[in-house]
Design an enzyme around this catalytic site. Structure first.
Site, mmCIF file in Angstrom:
data_model
loop_
_atom_site.group_PDB
_atom_site.id
_atom_site.type_symbol
_atom_site.label_atom_id
_atom_site.label_comp_id
_atom_site.label_asym_id
_atom_site.label_seq_id
_atom_site.Cartn_x
_atom_site.Cartn_y
_atom_site.Cartn_z
ATOM 1 N N LYS A 46 0.859 -1.187 0.000
ATOM 2 C CA LYS A 46 0.000 0.000 0.000
ATOM 3 C C LYS A 46 0.887 1.225 0.000
ATOM 4 O O LYS A 46 2.021 1.185 0.486
ATOM 5 C CB LYS A 46 -0.850 -0.005 1.277
ATOM 6 C CG LYS A 46 -2.068 0.874 1.210
ATOM 7 C CD LYS A 46 -3.247 0.179 0.553
ATOM 8 C CE LYS A 46 -4.451 1.086 0.430
ATOM 9 N NZ LYS A 46 -5.593 0.394 -0.180
ATOM 10 N N GLY A 95 -25.405 2.567 3.483
ATOM 11 C CA GLY A 95 -24.530 3.214 2.497
ATOM 12 C C GLY A 95 -24.992 2.928 1.080
ATOM 13 O O GLY A 95 -24.768 1.838 0.549
HETATM 14 P P1 NAD Z 1 -19.015 5.473 -1.729
HETATM 15 O O1 NAD Z 1 -18.346 6.647 -1.123
HETATM 16 O O2 NAD Z 1 -19.455 5.531 -3.139
HETATM 17 O O3 NAD Z 1 -20.334 5.105 -0.854
HETATM 18 C C1 NAD Z 1 -20.387 5.159 0.529
HETATM 19 C C2 NAD Z 1 -21.779 5.656 0.907
HETATM 20 O O4 NAD Z 1 -21.938 5.552 2.322
HETATM 21 C C3 NAD Z 1 -22.006 7.134 0.551
HETATM 22 O O5 NAD Z 1 -23.217 7.253 -0.173
HETATM 23 C C4 NAD Z 1 -22.083 7.823 1.913
HETATM 24 O O6 NAD Z 1 -22.937 8.942 1.905
HETATM 25 C C5 NAD Z 1 -22.617 6.706 2.786
HETATM 26 N N1 NAD Z 1 -22.357 6.853 4.207
HETATM 27 C C6 NAD Z 1 -21.260 7.332 4.830
HETATM 28 N N2 NAD Z 1 -21.412 7.258 6.159
HETATM 29 C C7 NAD Z 1 -22.631 6.689 6.388
HETATM 30 C C8 NAD Z 1 -23.335 6.326 7.546
HETATM 31 N N3 NAD Z 1 -22.851 6.534 8.766
HETATM 32 N N4 NAD Z 1 -24.551 5.753 7.410
HETATM 33 C C9 NAD Z 1 -25.074 5.527 6.187
HETATM 34 N N5 NAD Z 1 -24.434 5.852 5.041
HETATM 35 C C10 NAD Z 1 -23.231 6.431 5.151
HETATM 36 O O7 NAD Z 1 -18.044 4.242 -1.450
HETATM 37 P P2 NAD Z 1 -18.069 2.820 -2.168
HETATM 38 O O8 NAD Z 1 -17.073 2.819 -3.273
HETATM 39 O O9 NAD Z 1 -19.483 2.422 -2.433
HETATM 40 O O10 NAD Z 1 -17.442 1.901 -1.021
HETATM 41 C C11 NAD Z 1 -18.212 1.526 0.100
HETATM 42 C C12 NAD Z 1 -17.343 0.745 1.072
HETATM 43 O O11 NAD Z 1 -16.826 -0.420 0.423
HETATM 44 C C13 NAD Z 1 -16.115 1.509 1.587
HETATM 45 O O12 NAD Z 1 -15.856 1.104 2.908
HETATM 46 C C14 NAD Z 1 -15.000 1.021 0.680
HETATM 47 O O13 NAD Z 1 -13.737 1.126 1.309
HETATM 48 C C15 NAD Z 1 -15.404 -0.430 0.492
HETATM 49 N N6 NAD Z 1 -14.863 -1.028 -0.740
HETATM 50 C C16 NAD Z 1 -15.162 -0.491 -1.943
HETATM 51 C C17 NAD Z 1 -14.643 -1.066 -3.099
HETATM 52 C C18 NAD Z 1 -14.980 -0.515 -4.462
HETATM 53 O O14 NAD Z 1 -14.719 -1.204 -5.457
HETATM 54 N N7 NAD Z 1 -15.559 0.675 -4.552
HETATM 55 C C19 NAD Z 1 -13.821 -2.190 -3.009
HETATM 56 C C20 NAD Z 1 -13.551 -2.744 -1.751
HETATM 57 C C21 NAD Z 1 -14.072 -2.147 -0.613
#
Ligand code: NAD
Length: 351
Positions: free
Chosen positions: A80, A176
């Site tokens: 990382k 989320g």
């Molecule tokens: P994103 O930012 O698009 O979506 C996250 C959503 O969560 C947002 O809409 C935000 O408003 C909402 N949110 C934040 N705090 C909140 C709360 N307390 N209660 C309810 N909603 C809340 O992110 P993403 O890309 O969809 O990723 C989501 C999670 O998955 C993250 O933890 C990320 O690290 C993990 N992840 C994502 C990927 C990927 O391919 N995008 C891969 C592995 C892990």
């Protein structure tokens, strides 16, 4: 000239700091392990309060990548990079310096976009390093793939808990409604699952509810609603002393990273009879997808999708370890990963 210094850290293969007075770059790269292959992990830009905080984070994240790749069955190690700063610092010189830093690992570290860095930034890093994946025109946006992999993890968990992988009639409470959560909700609804959704941005939750015929609840309510599955798809740490006693679900299957605030929360869930699908096992499809860029002939979506099926069988193996060894599923996932790394070392020793 970027000043690069190695920092010895026990248990880590190679950790380095880079400082570039010209562009203002101040960063760390940690390669935790390359036993299974080159260490792949994203490049995070974050306003860390101190150097120590940044170093702690890069160590934790790079170790996590070793476990994630090992569980996913990929021939990749864990690495990382973290940059201390915020998006206002971005410039060509800044990412070119980062490219030089990545290149100093001679291919043992491969980078990609992460929090606060974008596909376009990776294009600049690639001017100075050939060890960059996830650039424009390659494997594309990982979120739909992550959502699909999480859905496969859901199927494996339903099979374990209910004896059938059918999603029909099951209620999934999604915390989320972002890039992953919204697509995950679509997959569930298409197979007849019922959606309850919450987001701190009410419009996002409403959009998902409309598309899936689901219902919206507030972000404070989502963890205590009656449901089959609670799906954390927002930030990490949502499974803790305060929230776990509120849960009214049979299992937890979501995409968020680092869902357990502390390791002991995995045991707490086990004691309550709630099946937890370890986050780094079910959210690995984005990594599986980008890894395919490194395969002979370059990225092939069908091959990447086929490789994601492993998430189902891995989950079944992890549930079995948890049952047989009387440990939490979180610990079982760690053991599953460690055994794959050890098996590789044994094979090398016997070759
Ligand atoms: P994103 O930012 O698009 O979506 C996250 C959503 O969560 C947002 O809409 C935000 O408003 C909402 N949110 C934040 N705090 C909140 C709360 N307390 N209660 C309810 N909603 C809340 O992110 P993403 O890309 O969809 O990723 C989501 C999670 O998955 C993250 O933890 C990320 O690290 C993990 N992840 C994502 C990927 C990927 O391919 N995008 C891969 C592995 C892990």
């Amino acid at each position: 000239m970027v000043e690069i210094t190695e920092i010895p850290v026990e248990g880590y293969q190679c950790v380095k700091r880079a400082i570039d007075p010209v562009s203002g770059l101040h960063a760390f790269i940690s390669v935790h392990s390359t036993v299974l292959g080159p260490a792949l992990g994203g490049m995070r830009l974050w306003p860390y309060a101190s150097e120590d905080e940044a170093l702690t984070d890069v160590l934790r994240l790079s170790r996590g990548m070793t476990y994630k790749a090992a569980c996913a069955g990929l021939n990749l190690g864990g690495g990382k990079s973290v940059i201390i700063g915020d998006p206002s610092m971005k410039s060509d010189a800044f990412f070119e310096a980062m490219g030089e830093f990545v290149e100093s690992f001679g291919g043992n570290y491969i980078t990609a976009e992460d929090v606060n860095t974008k596909v376009e930034d990776m294009g600049i890093v690639a001017r100075r390093s050939s060890h960059v994946v996830g650039m424009a025109g390659k494997s594309g946006n990982p979120s739909p793939k992550t959502a699909w992999g999480t859905f496969l993890g859901l199927k494996a968990t339903l099979e374990d808990v209910y004896g059938s992988d059918s999603v029909a009639g099951k209620t999934v409470a999604i915390e989320g409604a972002g890039s992953v959560g919204s697509i995950y909700a679509d997959f569930i609804a298409k197979e007849g699952g019922k959606i309850i959704v919450a987001d701190i941005f009410a419009e996002s939750a409403e959009r998902v509810a409309k598309a899936t015929d689901g219902i919206v609840v507030g972000p404070d309510e989502i963890r205590s609603v009656e449901c089959d599955i609670y799906a954390p798809c927002a930030l990490g740490g949502s499974l803790n002393d305060e929230t776990i006693p509120q849960l009214k679900c049979k299992a937890i299957v979501g995409a968020a990273n680092n869902q357990l605030l502390e390791d002991r929360h995995g045991d707490m869930l086990r004691d309550l009879g709630i099946r937890y699908a370890p986050d780094y096992v079910v959210n690995a499809a984005g990594l599986i997808n980008v890894f395919d860029e490194m395969m002979p002939g370059g990225y092939n979506e069908d091959r990447a999708m086929a490789a994601m099926e492993k998430i189902r069988t891995n989950m079944a193996a992890i549930f079995a370890i948890s049952n047989e060894e009387g440990i939490s599923t979180a610990e079982a996932a760690d053991r599953f990963a460690e055994r794959r790394v050890q098996a590789h070392l044994d094979q090398q020793a016997n070759a």
